[in-house]
Design a protein around this motif. Structure first.
Motif, PDB file in Angstrom:
ATOM      1  N   ARG A  95      50.994  42.713  37.433  1.00 40.13           N
ATOM      2  CA  ARG A  95      50.625  43.287  36.143  1.00 40.13           C
ATOM      3  C   ARG A  95      51.120  42.392  35.022  1.00 40.13           C
ATOM      4  O   ARG A  95      52.075  41.630  35.186  1.00 40.13           O
ATOM      5  N   TYR A 153      46.561  45.401  35.226  1.00 36.94           N
ATOM      6  CA  TYR A 153      46.935  45.272  36.634  1.00 36.94           C
ATOM      7  C   TYR A 153      45.898  44.411  37.356  1.00 36.94           C
ATOM      8  O   TYR A 153      44.688  44.647  37.237  1.00 36.94           O
ATOM      9  N   TYR A 154      46.399  43.453  38.131  1.00 39.08           N
ATOM     10  CA  TYR A 154      45.549  42.522  38.863  1.00 39.08           C
ATOM     11  C   TYR A 154      45.809  42.665  40.362  1.00 39.08           C
ATOM     12  O   TYR A 154      46.960  42.745  40.792  1.00 39.08           O
ATOM     13  N   CYS A 197      41.129  48.138  44.823  1.00 39.20           N
ATOM     14  CA  CYS A 197      40.659  46.761  44.762  1.00 39.20           C
ATOM     15  C   CYS A 197      39.798  46.518  45.995  1.00 39.20           C
ATOM     16  O   CYS A 197      40.302  46.562  47.120  1.00 39.20           O
ATOM     17  N   TRP A 245      49.521  43.502  44.220  1.00 41.41           N
ATOM     18  CA  TRP A 245      49.234  43.890  42.844  1.00 41.41           C
ATOM     19  C   TRP A 245      50.251  43.242  41.918  1.00 41.41           C
ATOM     20  O   TRP A 245      51.443  43.227  42.225  1.00 41.41           O
ATOM     21  N   ARG A 283      52.929  37.662  33.516  1.00 48.89           N
ATOM     22  CA  ARG A 283      52.469  38.450  34.649  1.00 48.89           C
ATOM     23  C   ARG A 283      53.600  38.570  35.671  1.00 48.89           C
ATOM     24  O   ARG A 283      54.331  37.605  35.902  1.00 48.89           O
ATOM     25  N   TRP A 339      42.517  35.866  42.962  1.00 51.11           N
ATOM     26  CA  TRP A 339      42.824  36.877  41.943  1.00 51.11           C
ATOM     27  C   TRP A 339      41.581  37.706  41.656  1.00 51.11           C
ATOM     28  O   TRP A 339      40.465  37.182  41.614  1.00 51.11           O
ATOM     29  N   GLN A 357      39.801  40.495  38.791  1.00 53.90           N
ATOM     30  CA  GLN A 357      39.891  40.722  37.356  1.00 53.90           C
ATOM     31  C   GLN A 357      40.842  41.882  37.124  1.00 53.90           C
ATOM     32  O   GLN A 357      41.169  42.611  38.042  1.00 53.90           O
ATOM     33  N   GLY A 358      41.349  42.038  35.967  1.00 53.61           N
ATOM     34  CA  GLY A 358      42.340  43.074  35.713  1.00 53.61           C
ATOM     35  C   GLY A 358      41.724  44.423  35.386  1.00 53.61           C
ATOM     36  O   GLY A 358      40.561  44.522  34.998  1.00 53.61           O
TER      37      GLY A 358
END
Length: 123
Positions: free
Chosen positions: A37, A93-94, A21, A35, A44, A113, A115-116
């Protein structure tokens, strides 16, 4: 702060993946990172967090011993090394960040945040 996650993919049970990331913020080194998910049909959830200086980490119980969160402040990047992947790790996963004194151990502590990135683990 813009967060760009990458590294997801389709793997088999027992394989490894490393998520990355990258943050746009030059003050990345004061951000706590984490992290989360979200599996299909589920809420989430927190996976792992790391403090601004890397000195403190936290993990979801099911991630302990398999996942490792780390950061490279000079490159404004946080990583999630995932080993021994299981089908139940399948999720989007974010990455997340905050500029508080509290770690990003829950959604209520997240200010930013990314993007995933989709991780799919086949059995």
């Amino acid at each position: 702060v813009q967060l760009q996650a990458s590294g997801g993919g389709l793997v088999q049970t027992g394989d490894s993946l490393r998520l990355s990331c990258a943050a746009s913020e030059r003050t990345f080194n004061v951000l706590n990172m984490g992290w989360f998910r979200q599996a299909p049909g589920k809420e989430r959830e927190f996976v792992a967090s790391i403090s601004w200086n890397g000195g403190s980490t936290s993990y979801k119980d099911s991630a302990k011993g398999r996942f490792t969160i780390s950061r490279h402040n000079a490159k404004n990047t946080v990583f999630l090394q995932m080993n021994s992947l299981k089908p139940e790790d399948t999720a989007v996963y974010y990455c997340a960040a905050n500029a508080r004194t509290t770690a990003t151990i829950g959604e209520e502590f997240v200010d930013y945040w990314g993007q995933g990135t989709l991780v799919t683990v086949s059995s």
